[in-house]
Structures are given as C-alpha cells and as structure tokens.
Write a protein that holds these residues in place. Structure first.
Motif, PDB file in Angstrom:
ATOM      1  N   LEU A 103       0.879  -1.164   0.000  1.00 23.07           N
ATOM      2  CA  LEU A 103       0.000   0.000   0.000  1.00 23.07           C
ATOM      3  C   LEU A 103       0.919   1.217   0.000  1.00 23.07           C
ATOM      4  O   LEU A 103       1.612   1.472   0.990  1.00 23.07           O
ATOM      5  N   ALA A 104       0.994   1.906  -1.137  1.00 21.83           N
ATOM      6  CA  ALA A 104       1.990   2.973  -1.254  1.00 21.83           C
ATOM      7  C   ALA A 104       1.336   4.333  -1.429  1.00 21.83           C
ATOM      8  O   ALA A 104       0.444   4.507  -2.257  1.00 21.83           O
ATOM      9  N   ALA A 105       1.784   5.293  -0.628  1.00 24.10           N
ATOM     10  CA  ALA A 105       1.343   6.677  -0.811  1.00 24.10           C
ATOM     11  C   ALA A 105       2.408   7.367  -1.635  1.00 24.10           C
ATOM     12  O   ALA A 105       3.496   7.644  -1.152  1.00 24.10           O
ATOM     13  N   LEU A 154     -11.626   6.536  -6.272  1.00 24.20           N
ATOM     14  CA  LEU A 154     -12.700   6.795  -5.296  1.00 24.20           C
ATOM     15  C   LEU A 154     -13.450   8.067  -5.663  1.00 24.20           C
ATOM     16  O   LEU A 154     -14.681   8.080  -5.774  1.00 24.20           O
ATOM     17  N   ASP A 155     -12.691   9.153  -5.897  1.00 26.00           N
ATOM     18  CA  ASP A 155     -13.307  10.446  -6.241  1.00 26.00           C
ATOM     19  C   ASP A 155     -14.205  10.335  -7.458  1.00 26.00           C
ATOM     20  O   ASP A 155     -15.234  10.995  -7.564  1.00 26.00           O
ATOM     21  N   SER A 169      -6.288   8.460   2.715  1.00 18.87           N
ATOM     22  CA  SER A 169      -7.481   8.867   3.453  1.00 18.87           C
ATOM     23  C   SER A 169      -8.067   7.616   4.111  1.00 18.87           C
ATOM     24  O   SER A 169      -7.650   6.490   3.824  1.00 18.87           O
ATOM     25  N   ASP A 170      -9.054   7.825   4.980  1.00 19.93           N
ATOM     26  CA  ASP A 170      -9.707   6.670   5.604  1.00 19.93           C
ATOM     27  C   ASP A 170     -10.309   5.752   4.551  1.00 19.93           C
ATOM     28  O   ASP A 170     -10.272   4.532   4.662  1.00 19.93           O
ATOM     29  N   ASP A 171     -10.865   6.386   3.491  1.00 20.95           N
ATOM     30  CA  ASP A 171     -11.490   5.576   2.437  1.00 20.95           C
ATOM     31  C   ASP A 171     -10.463   4.714   1.710  1.00 20.95           C
ATOM     32  O   ASP A 171     -10.741   3.564   1.347  1.00 20.95           O
ATOM     33  N   ALA A 220      -7.906  -0.696   0.980  1.00 22.17           N
ATOM     34  CA  ALA A 220      -6.784  -1.603   1.209  1.00 22.17           C
ATOM     35  C   ALA A 220      -7.264  -2.798   2.024  1.00 22.17           C
ATOM     36  O   ALA A 220      -6.949  -3.953   1.713  1.00 22.17           O
ATOM     37  N   GLY A 221      -8.077  -2.492   3.064  1.00 22.49           N
ATOM     38  CA  GLY A 221      -8.603  -3.575   3.909  1.00 22.49           C
ATOM     39  C   GLY A 221      -9.455  -4.540   3.096  1.00 22.49           C
ATOM     40  O   GLY A 221      -9.459  -5.742   3.336  1.00 22.49           O
ATOM     41  N   GLU A 222     -10.169  -4.008   2.121  1.00 20.40           N
ATOM     42  CA  GLU A 222     -11.073  -4.838   1.321  1.00 20.40           C
ATOM     43  C   GLU A 222     -10.326  -5.704   0.301  1.00 20.40           C
ATOM     44  O   GLU A 222     -10.655  -6.853   0.084  1.00 20.40           O
ATOM     45  N   PHE A 223      -9.300  -5.099  -0.337  1.00 25.07           N
ATOM     46  CA  PHE A 223      -8.672  -5.790  -1.470  1.00 25.07           C
ATOM     47  C   PHE A 223      -7.309  -6.415  -1.171  1.00 25.07           C
ATOM     48  O   PHE A 223      -6.790  -7.176  -1.972  1.00 25.07           O
ATOM     49  N   GLN A 224      -6.692  -6.030  -0.039  1.00 25.41           N
ATOM     50  CA  GLN A 224      -5.326  -6.493   0.188  1.00 25.41           C
ATOM     51  C   GLN A 224      -5.226  -7.425   1.390  1.00 25.41           C
ATOM     52  O   GLN A 224      -6.095  -7.439   2.250  1.00 25.41           O
TER      53      GLN A 224
END
Ligand code: AMP
Length: 420
Positions: free
Chosen positions: A42-44, A164-165, A193-195, A200-204
């Motif tokens: 998960l990279a910012a 997301l946007d 962001s939280d979203d 990430a929680g959903e797909f990773q």
C-alpha cells in the motif's frame, strides 16, 4: 542507494540505465524489494515520484519466467491487471510497460473507453500477459467475455484516491470479483485517506505500507509564485506574463470544463496558440491536443484536474493555476507536472480575492506561504466589487466574490495576511 541491490536482473538494470535513471527514487527503493518478495504493498506516492517504475519494474521481474514465444493465446493469459482512473494515465502506464519491458518478451496492451472496442478485442484474443485498463471499459470486455481474468496473479490499483473520487469503486469491486482471491495486490494512492485505507482492507492481505515524502517537501527546484488579480482580468494577466517572460510550454489548470474551453478560445483569439484537454472532449481530440502541445505546435495547454491525471510531459517549465483548486491536494498534483526528476520549474497561481480560503488551505498543506509577485496594472481593485459573472467562471457561485478585507492596504499585503 543504487538500482543494483534492489533485486532486479541485469537486463532490467540496463534498461533503467538507458532511461538515464542513475538512482532509484524513494518509492522505488522502498517498494521494489517488497513487491519482489511477493508482499501486498500500500503505497502513498504521487505522480512525479517515479511510482510507475516502482511497480512496473518488479512486475516484469516476477513475470519474466512466464515469457514465451508461443503463438497460442492460451500461452499468454492475463497475469497482471493494472487498473487506473483515466485514459491518459492508462496510456502512460502502457507506454512505461513497453519501455521498461523491452528486454522481457511479454505481451501487454491497454484498454480504455471512448474508443472503438473491436481493435482491443483482437489484441485481447491473441493473448497478453499485462493488461492496463480503465474500469468501465474493462467491465465491458468482461461482460462480452473478450477477456478472462481467472489467471491474474498481480492486481495493481493505481491512483486509488482518484478512483474513489470518480466513483469507480463499484466497478473495481465487480472486476476484482473475476480475479482469483489468491493474488498479490498493489495499491498506489496520492493520499492515505480513511477511504483509501478501507479499500486496502477490502482488497489487500496484510499489506506493507510505503510512504514517501510528498512532492511539496522535496521539490526544491520548483519556484512557486502567486499573482493577486481579479477573476475577470486573469486571462489578460496570463497573456501579459506569457509575453513578458517569453514562456513556452505552459500548462494551465482551470476548475471547470467550460472554463477550460472558454479560456483556450480566448487565448487563441488573442494570438497565443492554445489547445484544451478535458473530459467532454473525445479521446481523439484529447490525444490531438496533447500531441500538439508536446510537439510544441501550441504554447499553452489548458486542462481540468481530472483530464490532467497522468499527463507526462517531459521538461514542462510552467504550470499555471488559473484558479486555485477546491482541494488543496490537487494543487500538489498540478504543480507536480513541472520540476520533475530534477528539472527546474515554475508554478504560477493567479489568485482572485474570493480565493483566499483556497489559498489558506494550500498554504496550510505546504506549511509555508507562497511568495507573492505583483504586476501593478493587474492588481485587484480593492474598491471594486468583482463582476458578478466573471468571464472565465471559476468562483464557487458563478463568480460572486468578496472584496479584500482591508481596502486601504496594498492587495498583495492583504492576500498574505488574509491567507495566513
Ligand atoms: P511517475 O511518478 O511514474 O509519473 O514518474 C515521473 C517521471 O519520473 C517519469 O517521467 C519517469 O520517466 C521519471 N523517473 C522514474 N524513475 C526515475 C528515476 N529513478 N530517476 C529519474 N527519473 C525517473
């Protein structure tokens, strides 16, 4: 740090060297070893940080043992799927895959909406290992069974915050439903962001997090400056600056599509060759506009934020914010188009008195104020309420504007004080 100890093979190192990259960028040094180790990442990282190579290079390394010269499509199933929000970004990533993958005989292609689907179908049927796609068009292919995603091993969600946007997540979710659950998933986003974390929680699965310094703290080679000016006089000030500083290759951001079209037409009429790129234009028009700009047939390219995602134009010396964006983060995205990879750049913001809130937001994010420059004859008139319908639109409510707070001060001082 060099590329040598990241775990890439000699031929990929040679490719990187040929591209003129002497050392990995921070996101590359952090992400490449993790991806090669098979981790979800998960990279910012924003555009301009070298993030494309950060996932494309290790993907090529992982996939190389699948490369083969067999004719049968069955020997070339889709093994990597890269989802990205815009057509421009998709094309840019696809081009990076071809460039970095010169020495690795894997097949790749790109699919995106707004163009004919038939040519894409032909290529998909012949088999490709790496598929770059925008979500909507890929779902069309899935629906028509012109692509099979059951052998995907690596999924990349690029610019997840923008997906997301733009409301693409339901489509992404459907697509992911066609991909094996046992896979490696890489998620890149300009912000956490939280979203984005929820995604990430959903797909990773147990992702390793990589955060690199945002561009605002590393772009020493970037000069930022703002000019106070009434909204209705911005276009003329822009022409003045272009002529005064003999600017070439100017990328101008507007908030709205209509504002982009009107400004482009106005500049063109006033003898400044300009094209525009925004969501209402067809893919062919956007490609033509971009090519005209890259080929230096026009001086100015006017773009909206969404349309600008993924534009990679080398050596772009000037970015102009015709209006400040509503989202401060978009300011960072915009100015990330200049001063790339060590080249110097200038980011100019034309700021009208009704944009003080946006300016405050940007400066808070930058943790510094943007130096103010003045062209006397274009300073906002402190005693005049700006025209209710500014010519090129951009105010929140049809250009209704506030006067600077203290009419007796020089407007530049008022700006600096008001935005603090
Ligand atoms: P990206 O963030 O992927 O949009 O990349 C931004 C720009 O940086 C692209 O033009 C790349 O060609 C360039 N780039 C990527 N990696 C490096 C590197 N290690 N050194 C110099 N330039 C790079």
């Amino acid at each position: 740090m060099t590329f040598d100890n990241l775990g890439l093979s000699a031929d990929l190192l040679a490719t990187v060297e040929r591209e003129g990259y002497t050392e990995p960028t921070p996101v590359q040094s952090a992400a490449i070893p993790l991806i090669l180790a098979g981790r979800d990442v998960l990279a910012a990282a924003q555009t301009g940080t070298g993030k494309t190579a950060a996932f494309v290079l290790p993907i090529l390394e992982i996939l190389r043992h699948h490369s083969n010269t067999g004719y049968s499509p069955a020997r070339h199933p889709v093994r990597v799927l890269i989802l990205t929000p815009t057509r421009e970004l998709a094309c840019q990533i696809a081009a990076a895959v071809k460039t970095y993958g010169r020495s690795v005989p894997l097949r790749s292609t790109v699919v995106y909406g707004g163009t004919r689907i038939d040519p894409e179908i032909k290529i998909l049927w012949s088999g490709v290992e790496i598929l770059v796609a925008t979500p909507g068009r890929l779902l069309d292919h899935v629906g028509q069974r012109t692509v099979n995603l059951s052998q995907v091993e690596i999924l990349v969600l690029d610019e997840a915050d923008r997906m997301l946007d733009m409301g693409f997540i339901p489509e992404v979710r459907k697509i992911v439903g066609h991909i094996p659950a046992k896979r490696q998933t890489l998620l890149f986003s300009a912000t956490f962001s939280d979203d984005v974390r929820k995604l990430a929680g959903e797909f990773q699965t147990d992702p390793e997090t990589v955060e690199v310094a945002p561009r605002n703290s590393i772009a020493d080679n970037l000069t930022q400056v703002l000019y106070p000016v009434d909204q209705s006089r911005k276009a003329d000030l822009l022409i003045h600056l272009i002529q005064r500083d003999s600017m070439e290759q100017v990328l101008v951001f507007t908030r709205s599509k209509i504002g982009a079209s009107r400004l482009a037409a106005y500049l063109d009429r006033r003898g400044v060759s300009t094209s525009a790129i925004h969501g209402d234009r067809s893919q062919a028009e956007r490609t033509r506009a971009l090519e005209a700009f890259k080929g230096r047939f026009v001086k100015v390219l006017v773009a909206t934020d969404v349309a600008s995602r993924g534009l990679d134009i080398e050596d772009l010396p000037y970015v102009v914010n015709f209006e400040l964006p509503y989202e401060p983060q978009d300011y960072i995205h915009r100015i990330g188009r200049t001063g790339r990879a060590g080249a110097s750049g200038t980011a100019i913001s034309l700021v009208s008195p009704d944009e003080v809130d946006e300016l405050r937001g940007v400066q808070r994010l930058l943790r510094k104020s943007i130096p103010c420059a003045v062209v006397e004859e274009y300073l906002p008139d402190p005693n005049r309420e700006p025209a209710p319908a500014a010519r090129f639109g951009g105010g929140r409510s049809g250009g209704q504007s506030r006067s600077p707070r203290n009419g007796s001060q020089r407007p530049s001082q008022t700006f600096a004080a008001a935005a603090r």
